[in-house]
Design an enzyme around this catalytic site. Structure first.
Site, PDB file in Angstrom:
ATOM      1  N   CYS A 131       0.714  -1.225   0.010  1.00  0.00           N
ATOM      2  CA  CYS A 131      -0.059  -0.167  -0.174  1.00  0.00           C
ATOM      3  C   CYS A 131       0.879   1.219  -0.093  1.00  0.00           C
ATOM      4  O   CYS A 131       1.545   1.607   0.930  1.00  0.00           O
ATOM      5  CB  CYS A 131      -1.028  -0.036   1.183  1.00  0.00           C
ATOM      6  N   CYS A 134      -4.794   5.460  -4.730  1.00  0.00           N
ATOM      7  CA  CYS A 134      -3.918   4.193  -4.726  1.00  0.00           C
ATOM      8  C   CYS A 134      -2.652   4.381  -5.083  1.00  0.00           C
ATOM      9  O   CYS A 134      -2.253   4.489  -6.427  1.00  0.00           O
ATOM     10  CB  CYS A 134      -4.832   3.042  -5.271  1.00  0.00           C
ATOM     11  N   HIS A 172      -2.725  -5.675 -10.088  1.00  0.00           N
ATOM     12  CA  HIS A 172      -3.550  -4.495 -10.691  1.00  0.00           C
ATOM     13  C   HIS A 172      -4.023  -4.939 -12.121  1.00  0.00           C
ATOM     14  O   HIS A 172      -3.033  -5.271 -12.975  1.00  0.00           O
ATOM     15  CB  HIS A 172      -2.364  -3.366 -10.771  1.00  0.00           C
ATOM     16  N   GLY A 203      -1.438   1.289  -7.078  1.00  0.00           N
ATOM     17  CA  GLY A 203      -2.016   1.403  -8.348  1.00  0.00           C
ATOM     18  C   GLY A 203      -1.585   2.445  -9.300  1.00  0.00           C
ATOM     19  O   GLY A 203      -1.609   2.266 -10.365  1.00  0.00           O
ATOM     20  N   GLU A 226     -10.394  -0.593  -5.489  1.00  0.00           N
ATOM     21  CA  GLU A 226      -9.515  -1.165  -4.695  1.00  0.00           C
ATOM     22  C   GLU A 226     -10.020  -2.628  -4.414  1.00  0.00           C
ATOM     23  O   GLU A 226     -11.262  -2.994  -4.079  1.00  0.00           O
ATOM     24  CB  GLU A 226      -9.037  -0.801  -3.419  1.00  0.00           C
TER      25      GLU A 226
END
Length: 280
Positions: free
Chosen positions: A81, A218, A160, A221, A209
């Site tokens: 994260c 994100c 992703h 991301g 998410e």
């Protein structure tokens, strides 16, 4: 959840965010944290708990300045994260007075540096560009997956799926996100990003998410999206990602994907023993 002696007065926490991507941070270096999936779900509820996009647990590390574990609102764990990593770096920078740190996550050792003007830069590591590492269910072309819309895929410690569209604002993320999160090509489910290419150094991005939510930002991301967009020949390796919560600077270098952005401490609090006792 049975009270521990160390929790007689409740469990302290911090609430932070990076561009609206918000986190509850528990420091197990200072207080024993009886972390479970049920506890993550209870704290993550935005009406009966505190609410977060991810929960973060800090532990001591022999190999780094701090060890970090991430939890989703559904009680599962996350391997990475980015925005939370930057928030943790801010905590450790403030504690130690250092200007460079090493953080240990499931991704391995990550470097963080102070970038001035309140910005934190974190090297999120090299992207995972082998189908088994993302992971995917079978070998396919990661630049153009065999899915309608020909999205690309990349791993950043979590999977992703990245779509390039003409207009991200008109998309129904709440409808589309779960469809692709649970696509059978992604055995561990996936984060889903939708990109609109503004120019070769600017991307507008919205994100669904893994775990079932739309978030304002994100970090991992944004890193994966930069990798996919460049591999599709649409952008350079150094871009500004414009998210619902603000801008991130992403730079895909030889040593990894660097992410730079702001962090914000919102408040500190204490989870009450009454709340903790009701968690099964």
């Amino acid at each position: 959840m049975k009270n521990l002696d160390t929790l007689d007065n409740g469990l302290p926490f911090l609430k932070m965010h990076g561009l609206g991507n918000d986190f509850v941070i528990l420091d197990a270096r200072k207080t024993e944290v009886p972390m479970t999936a049920a506890m993550a779900r209870a704290i993550g509820h935005r009406y009966f708990g505190v609410g977060f996009d991810q929960l973060v647990v800090l532990n001591d590390s022999d190999a780094a300045d701090v060890d970090i574990t991430f939890w989703n609102t559904d009680g599962s764990t996350a391997g990475a994260c980015g925005n939370a990593t930057r928030c943790v770096a801010r905590i450790i920078f403030d504690e130690t007075g250092k200007s460079e740190l090493t953080l240990h996550t499931e991704r391995g050792l990550l470097s963080a540096v102070e970038s001035g003007d309140g910005l934190i830069s974190v090297n999120m590591g090299l992207p995972q560009l082998d189908w088994q590492d993302v992971p995917l269910a079978r070998e396919v072309d990661l630049v153009e997956l065999p899915i309608d819309g020909a999205p690309g895929a990349a791993g950043m410690g979590n999977p992703h799926c990245v779509f390039v569209v003409d207009d991200v604002e008109s998309l129904d993320l709440a409808k589309l996100g779960p469809v692709y999160e649970h696509h059978d090509l992604f055995p561990e489910r996936t984060n889903v990003e939708f990109l609109q290419i503004i120019d070769r150094n600017t991307i507008r991005m919205r994100v669904w998410e893994r775990g079932g939510m739309i978030t304002y930002a994100c970090g991992s991301g944004a890193c994966a999206s930069t990798v996919v967009a460049h591999r599709k020949g649409l952008t350079e390796r150094n871009v500004t990602i414009k998210l619902d919560g603000g801008d991130l600077q992403i730079d895909w270098r030889e040593d990894g994907v660097w992410m730079t952005g702001p962090t914000q401490l919102v408040f500190s609090g204490v989870l009450s023993t009454d709340f903790l006792d009701k968690i099964e």
